[in-house]
Design an enzyme around this catalytic site. Structure first.
Site, PDB file in Angstrom:
ATOM      1  NE  ARG A 116      -4.473  -0.243   2.196  1.00 10.01           N
ATOM      2  CZ  ARG A 116      -5.377  -1.237   2.136  1.00 10.01           C
ATOM      3  NH1 ARG A 116      -4.979  -2.469   2.055  1.00 10.01           N
ATOM      4  NH2 ARG A 116      -6.647  -0.958   2.123  1.00 10.01           N
ATOM      5  NE  ARG A 131     -17.131  -2.311   2.355  1.00  6.53           N
ATOM      6  CZ  ARG A 131     -15.870  -2.119   1.958  1.00  6.53           C
ATOM      7  NH1 ARG A 131     -15.341  -2.933   1.071  1.00  6.53           N
ATOM      8  NH2 ARG A 131     -15.150  -1.134   2.424  1.00  6.53           N
TER       9      ARG A 131
HETATM   10  P1  AMP Z   1      -8.896  -3.362   3.296  1.00  8.14           P
HETATM   11  O1  AMP Z   1      -9.707  -4.522   3.769  1.00  8.14           O
HETATM   12  O2  AMP Z   1      -7.885  -3.753   2.256  1.00  8.14           O
HETATM   13  O3  AMP Z   1      -9.734  -2.182   2.890  1.00  8.14           O
HETATM   14  O4  AMP Z   1      -8.026  -2.871   4.569  1.00  8.14           O
HETATM   15  C1  AMP Z   1      -8.660  -2.390   5.740  1.00  8.14           C
HETATM   16  C2  AMP Z   1      -7.663  -1.648   6.599  1.00  8.14           C
HETATM   17  O5  AMP Z   1      -6.603  -2.535   7.013  1.00  8.14           O
HETATM   18  C3  AMP Z   1      -6.941  -0.486   5.926  1.00  8.14           C
HETATM   19  O6  AMP Z   1      -7.715   0.705   5.923  1.00  8.14           O
HETATM   20  C4  AMP Z   1      -5.698  -0.366   6.805  1.00  8.14           C
HETATM   21  O7  AMP Z   1      -6.002   0.250   8.049  1.00  8.14           O
HETATM   22  C5  AMP Z   1      -5.368  -1.837   7.104  1.00  8.14           C
HETATM   23  N1  AMP Z   1      -4.446  -2.386   6.081  1.00  8.14           N
HETATM   24  C6  AMP Z   1      -4.734  -3.338   5.139  1.00  8.14           C
HETATM   25  N2  AMP Z   1      -3.657  -3.587   4.380  1.00  8.14           N
HETATM   26  C7  AMP Z   1      -2.662  -2.790   4.843  1.00  8.14           C
HETATM   27  C8  AMP Z   1      -1.310  -2.564   4.464  1.00  8.14           C
HETATM   28  N3  AMP Z   1      -0.753  -3.194   3.421  1.00  8.14           N
HETATM   29  N4  AMP Z   1      -0.591  -1.665   5.178  1.00  8.14           N
HETATM   30  C9  AMP Z   1      -1.121  -1.002   6.226  1.00  8.14           C
HETATM   31  N5  AMP Z   1      -2.404  -1.151   6.614  1.00  8.14           N
HETATM   32  C10 AMP Z   1      -3.168  -2.026   5.948  1.00  8.14           C
END
Ligand code: AMP
Length: 194
Positions: free
Chosen positions: A89, A129
């Site tokens: 990310r 969602r």
């Molecule tokens: P997602 O389900 O991919 O939308 O991720 C939900 C949350 O998890 C994000 O908003 C971040 O707070 C955390 N997160 C997921 N992947 C990462 C990553 N690669 N680096 C840092 N935080 C992450």
């Protein structure tokens, strides 16, 4: 063996398409957001470290995220490929992923697929969602902040992979079936699906 990074703004449908692609290609899906949510639900140490960042729409620090991804990528089930959803990310994470993969010659990224849709569409999908799931970070103000974090920290990662000719941008503004077809077409064009 096919290894794919799936990439795109919050609400674009990464989770849905990661799951479908994993089933189509017969490879495991590694979703960092999902791993965090399972750990928060299970009240593990990792979950306790991550929860406050996630609930504020901030990125979880690399000291927590990177070892978690590294451990998952060293499991034997990824030897035949994987879909990585939600990592890297940031440019720093992309460099760390390069270093992790350099240690194991059998694992390589074949393509980076970026799902693209307008902010209006993302907000519509968020509203849907919110009706269907209860994600603690799916409140409108936090969601908008996650989009800002994406634009500032994550979008430069697309350029990083485009410069290596690894990036395909896929229009994800249509329905799920149409986007799924577009993703498969992108994979076929690279000889990664039949
Ligand atoms: P997602 O389900 O991919 O939308 O991720 C939900 C949350 O998890 C994000 O908003 C971040 O707070 C955390 N997160 C997921 N992947 C990462 C990553 N690669 N680096 C840092 N935080 C992450």
């Amino acid at each position: 063996m096919t290894s794919i990074l799936l990439f795109g703004p919050p609400g674009v449908g990464k989770g849905t398409h990661a799951k479908r692609l994993g089933e189509t290609l017969g490879v495991p899906v590694i979703s960092t957001g999902q791993i965090f949510r399972s750990n928060i639900e299970g009240e593990t140490e990792l979950g306790k470290l991550a929860v406050s960042y996630i609930d504020r729409g901030e990125l979880v620090p690399d000291t927590v995220t990177v070892p978690m991804v590294q451990a998952r990528l060293s499991a034997p089930d990824v030897d035949n490929g994987f879909i990585l959803d939600g990592f890297p990310r940031t440019i720093e994470q992309a460099h760390m992923l390069r270093d992790i993969l350099a240690e194991d010659e059998s694992v390589n990224i074949d393509v980076v697929l970026e799902l693209d849709a307008s902010e209006d569409i993302l907000m519509q999908r968020l509203a849907k969602r919110m009706r269907e799931e209860q994600r603690s970070d799916d409140h409108e103000d936090i969601f908008r902040h996650r989009i800002d974090v994406y634009r500032q920290r994550t979008e430069p990662v697309a350029t990083y992979y485009a410069d290596q000719d690894m990036l395909d941008v896929v229009d994800a503004s249509g329905d799920i079936e149409l986007t799924a077809e577009r993703l498969i077409s992108a994979l076929k064009a690279r000889g990664l699906a039949s």
